[in-house]
Design an enzyme around this catalytic site. Structure first.
Site, PDB file in Angstrom:
ATOM      1  N   SER A   1       0.727  -1.028  -0.071  1.00  0.00           N
ATOM      2  CA  SER A   1      -0.132   0.025  -0.078  1.00  0.00           C
ATOM      3  C   SER A   1       0.921   1.421   0.030  1.00  0.00           C
ATOM      4  O   SER A   1       1.983   1.496   0.580  1.00  0.00           O
ATOM      5  CB  SER A   1      -0.797   0.044   1.158  1.00  0.00           C
ATOM      6  OG  SER A   1      -1.391   1.411   1.462  1.00  0.00           O
TER       7      SER A   1
ATOM      8  N   TYR B   1      -1.622  -0.070  10.239  1.00  0.00           N
ATOM      9  CA  TYR B   1      -2.300  -0.612   8.827  1.00  0.00           C
ATOM     10  C   TYR B   1      -0.914  -0.512   8.028  1.00  0.00           C
ATOM     11  O   TYR B   1      -0.467  -1.772   7.398  1.00  0.00           O
ATOM     12  CB  TYR B   1      -3.628  -0.043   8.181  1.00  0.00           C
ATOM     13  CG  TYR B   1      -3.641  -0.533   6.840  1.00  0.00           C
ATOM     14  CD1 TYR B   1      -4.041  -1.728   6.429  1.00  0.00           C
ATOM     15  CD2 TYR B   1      -3.363   0.174   5.727  1.00  0.00           C
ATOM     16  CE1 TYR B   1      -4.099  -2.263   5.111  1.00  0.00           C
ATOM     17  CE2 TYR B   1      -3.328   0.059   4.349  1.00  0.00           C
ATOM     18  CZ  TYR B   1      -3.819  -1.263   4.106  1.00  0.00           C
ATOM     19  OH  TYR B   1      -3.901  -1.558   2.662  1.00  0.00           O
TER      20      TYR B   1
ATOM     21  N   LYS C   1       1.987  -3.654   6.703  1.00  0.00           N
ATOM     22  CA  LYS C   1       2.173  -3.775   5.218  1.00  0.00           C
ATOM     23  C   LYS C   1       3.742  -3.855   4.995  1.00  0.00           C
ATOM     24  O   LYS C   1       4.452  -4.645   4.337  1.00  0.00           O
ATOM     25  CB  LYS C   1       1.550  -3.141   4.339  1.00  0.00           C
ATOM     26  CG  LYS C   1      -0.099  -3.246   4.251  1.00  0.00           C
ATOM     27  CD  LYS C   1      -0.346  -4.498   3.392  1.00  0.00           C
ATOM     28  CE  LYS C   1      -2.029  -4.740   3.503  1.00  0.00           C
ATOM     29  NZ  LYS C   1      -2.157  -6.091   2.707  1.00  0.00           N
TER      30      LYS C   1
HETATM   31  N1  UFG Z   1     -13.377  10.946   2.461  1.00  0.00           N
HETATM   32  C1  UFG Z   1     -14.359  11.845   2.985  1.00  0.00           C
HETATM   33  N2  UFG Z   1     -15.674  11.593   3.176  1.00  0.00           N
HETATM   34  C2  UFG Z   1     -15.974  10.265   3.456  1.00  0.00           C
HETATM   35  C3  UFG Z   1     -14.992   9.390   3.209  1.00  0.00           C
HETATM   36  C4  UFG Z   1     -13.750   9.620   2.486  1.00  0.00           C
HETATM   37  O1  UFG Z   1     -13.951  13.260   2.795  1.00  0.00           O
HETATM   38  O2  UFG Z   1     -16.817   9.917   3.751  1.00  0.00           O
HETATM   39  C5  UFG Z   1     -11.935  11.467   1.889  1.00  0.00           C
HETATM   40  C6  UFG Z   1     -10.665  11.196   2.856  1.00  0.00           C
HETATM   41  O3  UFG Z   1     -10.783  11.870   3.761  1.00  0.00           O
HETATM   42  C7  UFG Z   1      -9.876  11.182   1.759  1.00  0.00           C
HETATM   43  C8  UFG Z   1     -10.301  10.745   0.676  1.00  0.00           C
HETATM   44  O4  UFG Z   1     -11.751  10.862   0.661  1.00  0.00           O
HETATM   45  O5  UFG Z   1      -9.037  12.343   1.846  1.00  0.00           O
HETATM   46  C9  UFG Z   1     -10.141   9.195   0.246  1.00  0.00           C
HETATM   47  O6  UFG Z   1     -10.527   8.289   1.443  1.00  0.00           O
HETATM   48  P1  UFG Z   1     -10.633   6.819   1.142  1.00  0.00           P
HETATM   49  O7  UFG Z   1     -11.373   6.385   2.597  1.00  0.00           O
HETATM   50  O8  UFG Z   1     -11.550   6.611   0.160  1.00  0.00           O
HETATM   51  O9  UFG Z   1      -9.498   6.194   0.724  1.00  0.00           O
HETATM   52  P2  UFG Z   1      -7.939   6.605   1.679  1.00  0.00           P
HETATM   53  O10 UFG Z   1      -7.221   7.655   0.680  1.00  0.00           O
HETATM   54  O11 UFG Z   1      -8.147   6.668   3.123  1.00  0.00           O
HETATM   55  O12 UFG Z   1      -7.248   5.159   1.200  1.00  0.00           O
HETATM   56  C10 UFG Z   1      -6.443   4.639   2.377  1.00  0.00           C
HETATM   57  C11 UFG Z   1      -4.787   4.713   1.490  1.00  0.00           C
HETATM   58  C12 UFG Z   1      -4.896   3.170   0.970  1.00  0.00           C
HETATM   59  C13 UFG Z   1      -5.250   2.338   1.972  1.00  0.00           C
HETATM   60  C14 UFG Z   1      -6.600   2.538   2.212  1.00  0.00           C
HETATM   61  C15 UFG Z   1      -7.023   1.373   3.231  1.00  0.00           C
HETATM   62  O13 UFG Z   1      -4.590   5.518   0.637  1.00  0.00           O
HETATM   63  O14 UFG Z   1      -3.461   2.939   0.641  1.00  0.00           O
HETATM   64  O15 UFG Z   1      -7.038   3.662   2.916  1.00  0.00           O
HETATM   65  O16 UFG Z   1      -8.582   1.234   3.013  1.00  0.00           O
HETATM   66  F1  UFG Z   1      -5.005   0.979   1.537  1.00  0.00           F
END
Ligand code: UFG
Length: 323
Positions: free
Chosen positions: A115, A139, A143
């Site tokens: 990741s 997490y 990894k």
């Molecule tokens: N977000 C919102 N509102 C929401 C959900 C997400 O504003 O309801 C924002 C988050 O704050 C973030 C972006 O949307 O800025 C993306 O969020 P995600 O939860 O979709 O994904 P992440 O970027 O947090 O993903 C991360 C890492 C991955 C990891 C994954 C695990 O980038 O490498 O979490 O699930 F694998």
């Protein structure tokens, strides 16, 4: 034959579909804690835990496995902070147990779901593989530790591995047979589309005071079938005698949370009510991959590079979910 752990999960099931469409033989091992039976079609599914040595013995004795593609892991970043034991135990310990079984059965080819969370807070973007790894949550650490273990097993026991560091996996099978289904769902695109479909009333944007053009976080969304393609190419390379390596897998394009919600509105044709909330702990402002190495060394060519296509596939799934 390829053993796919976590093959009933989101990314694993799309990889299984990809290999099956190419006529390759796979067997799936999944604990079914988060997996879906409907995600595994026409391939053998063994329900069991990787920490259970008997299950692994049975698998390696029964099937002519020459490679393992290891997706099985817990992946809720927030939960990993509140319940680290679950993450170290499951993600690290079960990987160890799998690697030890591979060693015993003489299986050397290993593809690992890593990741961008192994990098921690970005020092620069786009991030290439030389970016220092300094994970900021259990997490990401789990990894990272697995990568370290694989490296040591390579030197000592001749394991051949590819660690694939995903950015934000998204989209789903364009035919709509399988798709993204997490419980609980925490990811941006499915949540936005669930608001569009009426399953949720509204959603929260986690922070609009970041140092980005519209103040919301920027991420790199990569289609899950393009991830699948990269696994397949990485495995081919190992089977052809390639050395162990690691690759960033992303689209190399960043979209802000607001931009993604706008595309979700456009694709669905529905308004998505949002409210502004505080920042979510551990969210870096901007994550964008450089995937030049995967393109150069693996010949990886992402097919679904248009964010609208990615979200259209996710929307088709969201409105015709099978599980
Ligand atoms: N977000 C919102 N509102 C929401 C959900 C997400 O504003 O309801 C924002 C988050 O704050 C973030 C972006 O949307 O800025 C993306 O969020 P995600 O939860 O979709 O994904 P992440 O970027 O947090 O993903 C991360 C890492 C991955 C990891 C994954 C695990 O980038 O490498 O979490 O699930 F694998």
């Amino acid at each position: 034959m390829i053993l796919v752990t976590g093959g009933a999960g989101y990314i694993g099931s799309h990889y299984v579909l990809y290999e099956r469409n190419r006529g390759n033989k796979v067997v799936v091992l999944d604990s079914m804690v988060y997996g879906h039976r409907g995600a595994v079609k026409d391939v053998p599914l063994v329900v069991g835990d990787m920490g259970d040595r008997l299950t692994l013995d049975r698998l390696f004795n029964k099937y002519p496995i020459d490679a393992v593609v290891h997706f099985a892991a817990f992946a809720y970043v927030g939960e990993s902070v509140t319940d680290p034991e679950k993450y170290y135990n499951n993600n690290v310990r079960s990987t160890l147990s799998l690697l030890d079984a591979m060693r015993q059965y003489g299986v050397r080819n290993f593809i690992f779901s890593s990741s961008c969370a192994t990098y921690g807070n970005p020092k620069y973007v786009p991030m290439d593989e030389k970016h220092p790894q300094n994970p900021i949550n259990p997490y990401g650490e789990s990894k990272f530790f697995c990568e370290k273990i694989m490296n040591a097993y390579d030197k000592a026991y001749g394991l051949r591995y590819a660690a694939l560091r995903y950015f934000n996996a998204s989209g789903s099978d364009p035919d709509g047979n399988i798709g993204e289904s997490h419980d609980p769902e925490t990811h941006l695109i499915p949540i936005a589309l669930q608001v569009a479909s009426g399953m949720r009333d509204k959603m929260t944007i986690f922070g609009d005071d970041y140092d980005t053009p519209d103040g919301t976080c920027i991420r790199d969304y990569i289609h899950v079938l393009d991830l699948a393609q990269a696994h397949s190419l990485a495995l081919e390379r190992l089977r052809d005698g390639g050395e162990s390596s690691y690759y960033n897998l992303g689209s190399e394009t960043g979209y802000s949370v607001r931009e993604i919600i706008n595309v979700c509105e456009k694709v669905s044709g529905k308004a998505i009510p949002v409210e502004m909330g505080p920042r979510r702990e551990g969210d870096p402002p901007r994550l964008v991959a450089s995937s030049a190495k995967a393109k150069r060394e693996l010949g990886w060519e992402p097919k679904y590079t248009d964010i609208e296509a990615i979200i259209r596939h996710a929307w088709n799934w969201e409105t015709n979910r099978k599980y």
